[in-house]
Design a protein around this motif. Structure first.
Motif, PDB file in Angstrom:
ATOM      1  N   VAL A 222      -2.249 -29.199  -7.240  1.00  0.00           N
ATOM      2  CA  VAL A 222      -1.463 -30.175  -8.001  1.00  0.00           C
ATOM      3  C   VAL A 222      -0.063 -29.621  -8.259  1.00  0.00           C
ATOM      4  CG1 VAL A 222      -1.351 -31.550 -10.105  1.00  0.00           C
ATOM      5  CG2 VAL A 222      -3.575 -31.056  -9.069  1.00  0.00           C
ATOM      6  N   LYS A 223      -0.001 -28.345  -8.589  1.00  0.00           N
ATOM      7  CA  LYS A 223       1.289 -27.695  -8.814  1.00  0.00           C
ATOM      8  C   LYS A 223       2.162 -27.792  -7.568  1.00  0.00           C
ATOM      9  CE  LYS A 223       4.068 -24.603 -10.952  1.00  0.00           C
ATOM     10  NZ  LYS A 223       4.801 -24.845 -12.204  1.00  0.00           N
ATOM     11  N   ALA A 224       1.573 -27.556  -6.404  1.00  0.00           N
ATOM     12  CA  ALA A 224       2.339 -27.616  -5.160  1.00  0.00           C
ATOM     13  C   ALA A 224       2.869 -29.018  -4.898  1.00  0.00           C
ATOM     14  CB  ALA A 224       1.464 -27.153  -3.990  1.00  0.00           C
ATOM     15  N   ALA A 225       2.132 -30.027  -5.341  1.00  0.00           N
ATOM     16  CA  ALA A 225       2.555 -31.413  -5.130  1.00  0.00           C
ATOM     17  C   ALA A 225       3.701 -31.807  -6.057  1.00  0.00           C
ATOM     18  CB  ALA A 225       1.372 -32.354  -5.329  1.00  0.00           C
ATOM     19  N   TYR A 226       3.711 -31.295  -7.289  1.00  0.00           N
ATOM     20  CA  TYR A 226       4.687 -31.747  -8.283  1.00  0.00           C
ATOM     21  C   TYR A 226       5.772 -30.720  -8.598  1.00  0.00           C
ATOM     22  CZ  TYR A 226       1.817 -35.839  -9.089  1.00  0.00           C
ATOM     23  OH  TYR A 226       1.145 -37.024  -8.920  1.00  0.00           O
ATOM     24  N   ASP A 227       5.512 -29.452  -8.342  1.00  0.00           N
ATOM     25  CA  ASP A 227       6.511 -28.410  -8.618  1.00  0.00           C
ATOM     26  C   ASP A 227       6.354 -27.283  -7.595  1.00  0.00           C
ATOM     27  OD1 ASP A 227       8.442 -26.787  -9.752  1.00  0.00           O
ATOM     28  OD2 ASP A 227       7.178 -26.110 -11.416  1.00  0.00           O
ATOM     29  N   PRO A 228       6.636 -27.576  -6.310  1.00  0.00           N
ATOM     30  CA  PRO A 228       6.398 -26.576  -5.263  1.00  0.00           C
ATOM     31  C   PRO A 228       7.274 -25.334  -5.397  1.00  0.00           C
ATOM     32  CG  PRO A 228       7.602 -28.475  -4.395  1.00  0.00           C
ATOM     33  CD  PRO A 228       7.141 -28.845  -5.776  1.00  0.00           C
ATOM     34  N   ASP A 229       8.425 -25.451  -6.059  1.00  0.00           N
ATOM     35  CA  ASP A 229       9.320 -24.303  -6.230  1.00  0.00           C
ATOM     36  C   ASP A 229       9.033 -23.517  -7.511  1.00  0.00           C
ATOM     37  OD1 ASP A 229      10.703 -24.967  -3.856  1.00  0.00           O
ATOM     38  OD2 ASP A 229      11.945 -26.413  -4.946  1.00  0.00           O
ATOM     39  N   ASN A 230       8.007 -23.934  -8.246  1.00  0.00           N
ATOM     40  CA  ASN A 230       7.624 -23.256  -9.492  1.00  0.00           C
ATOM     41  C   ASN A 230       8.799 -23.182 -10.468  1.00  0.00           C
ATOM     42  OD1 ASN A 230       5.745 -22.151 -11.211  1.00  0.00           O
ATOM     43  ND2 ASN A 230       5.739 -20.123 -10.266  1.00  0.00           N
TER      44      ASN A 230
END
Length: 462
Positions: free
Chosen positions: A442-450
């Motif tokens: 989910v993180k990669a989908a919404y905030d891939p650059d962290n």
């Protein structure tokens, strides 16, 4: 001290023009107060603080941060004991101006802006005799509390705060608005039930409300020599208590409050507390065996829920170090260790040695959410607070000793809102390993650059 990063003046002027709220940089009036957080151990100097007034401000601030290359921290309404809501030489997206709360008794929901505290939430709902699970103090921020799971006095009756999440509005790392609920962006909605602020800035949450026509409490203080007997009895009473009842045990130096006799102020005491979503007769009946042990202070009364929430507020500015262990049980051997460590609280400080009862609707709630600690019947929560930096080492060591004492009964899972920065393994333990992998997707989908990494961070899946 000036920031080490130079922010282009044209970009800063553009941000000021774009925001309905305020923009602060070092040297501006109000900057020093705006950068100060609850934990006195945290002393960081952001390059820019964007005091957002609405959702559009949040979007504009994030775009500004991305375009200028500034690291971005998000500040909700409350504690952030780890200090992750403020960052050196970066941008703080400060939501505290956004604290509106609108209760909807007809639909039994409440809409809460991202900078609201429990006090804002509880006071808005109290005229309708409605409530939802909140923290145990009024100064906790609703956003971080709920997204991290949300444990409080009403949880055994109404479930965790995240169990009551109906919908959320987020601004993503690209500055875009996203709505999520059980049917819209359902994977993101799942992730917000415990996954914290990893996926975007929550500008508002909609929570389920419950009827709360009466609230009562029984808080009893005992001398330390009575504690082993008192804690055993509290445990036995708690294990058979109805779901309307919450509570805990707290070792603490007696505070300078009107209900504390002068000769006891500053003395170490052991307190038991039962809260009840019902009238005082019910909580008095439950506490009767404890009352028979002759507490040195007793408070048994009906109390408005919003007032109960203010009773043990911890003052800002103290140095803070917290942790927790969630337990499979609390046998006599664990009681003895808990009491022995309670008698060794660093003194004189405002430190508290806490045991909370869990169970009820927490344990029976939705098992699919990333809150693996919900099945534990007990939690030990060492809560060190002090003034003098010279006490840092002994206060931190005491907290770690409490954890070591409790480890034989630990489930291994932990509520991340109860701890500071304790490393990646503890973060994974807070979500569960399998949940962590799903959250990373989910993180990669919404905030891939962290971009939203100043938190109990979930690394985006590769």
């Amino acid at each position: 001290m000036a920031p080490r990063i130079s922010v282009p003046q044209a970009a800063l002027a553009g941000l000021r023009e774009d925001l309905a709220g305020a923009v602060l940089v070092p040297g501006d009036p109000g900057y020093e107060e705006a950068r100060t957080v609850h934990n006195g151990m945290i002393d960081r100097r952001p390059a820019v603080i964007a005091q957002c007034a609405n959702q559009e401000d949040v979007s504009n601030a994030i775009v500004f941060g991305r375009e200028t290359g500034l690291p971005i921290a998000v500040r909700g309404g409350g504690h952030s004991v780890a200090g992750t809501s403020v960052v050196d030489d970066g941008l703080v997206v400060d939501l505290r101006r956004m604290h509106a709360v609108v209760a909807d008794p007809e639909h039994m929901t409440v809409r809460v802006e991202g900078g609201a505290t429990m006090s804002h939430l509880d006071r808005a709902c109290q005229p309708f005799r409605l409530a939802t699970t909140g923290g145990r103090v009024s100064t906790t921020g609703v956003g971080g509390f709920t997204l991290g799971g949300g444990s409080g006095w009403l949880e055994r009756k109404f479930g965790l705060a995240c169990d009551n999440l109906v919908a959320a509005e987020l601004i993503t790392a690209e500055g875009k608005h996203v709505h999520t609920d059980a049917e819209t962006n359902p994977e993101l909605f799942w992730a917000l039930h415990g996954g914290g602020g990893n996926f975007g800035v929550a500008t508002s949450l909609t929570l389920r409300l419950h009827e709360l026509p009466a609230m009562s409490m029984a808080m009893l203080f005992f001398l330390p020599e009575q504690a082993p007997q008192v804690v055993r009895l509290f445990r036995d009473l708690a294990e058979s208590a109805p779901d309307e009842v919450g509570g805990g045990v707290i070792y603490l130096p007696a505070p300078p409050e009107p209900f504390v006799p002068e000769h006891l102020v500053g003395e170490l005491l052991c307190a038991t507390m039962f809260t009840c979503a019902g009238p005082v007769a019910e909580v008095r009946g439950l506490a009767e065996p404890l009352l028979a042990l002759k507490p040195v202070i007793e408070m048994v009364a009906d109390v408005a829920y919003a007032d109960l929430q203010c009773m043990i507020d911890d003052p800002p500015g103290l140095r803070n170090y917290w942790s927790a262990e969630y337990l499979t049980g609390f046998p006599d051997e664990a009681v003895d260790l808990f009491c022995a460590r309670g008698e060794r609280i660093p003194m004189p400080t405002a430190t508290q040695h806490v045991l909370f009862m869990m169970g009820g609707a927490v344990a029976s709630g939705p098992a699919e959410y990333p809150v693996p600690w919900r099945s534990a019947p007990w939690v030990v929560h060492p809560f060190a607070t002090w003034v003098d930096p010279a006490d840092d080492e002994r206060a931190v060591r005491w907290v770690r000793d409490v954890r070591a004492d409790a480890r034989p009964w630990s489930t291994g899972a932990v509520y991340l809102n109860f701890i500071g920065s304790e490393g990646e393994e503890r973060v994974v333990a807070g979500f569960g390993a399998e949940n962590y992998r799903r959250l990373a997707a989910v993180k990669a989908a919404y905030d891939p650059d962290n971009v939203f990494r100043f938190n109990h961070n979930i690394a985006p899946a590769a």
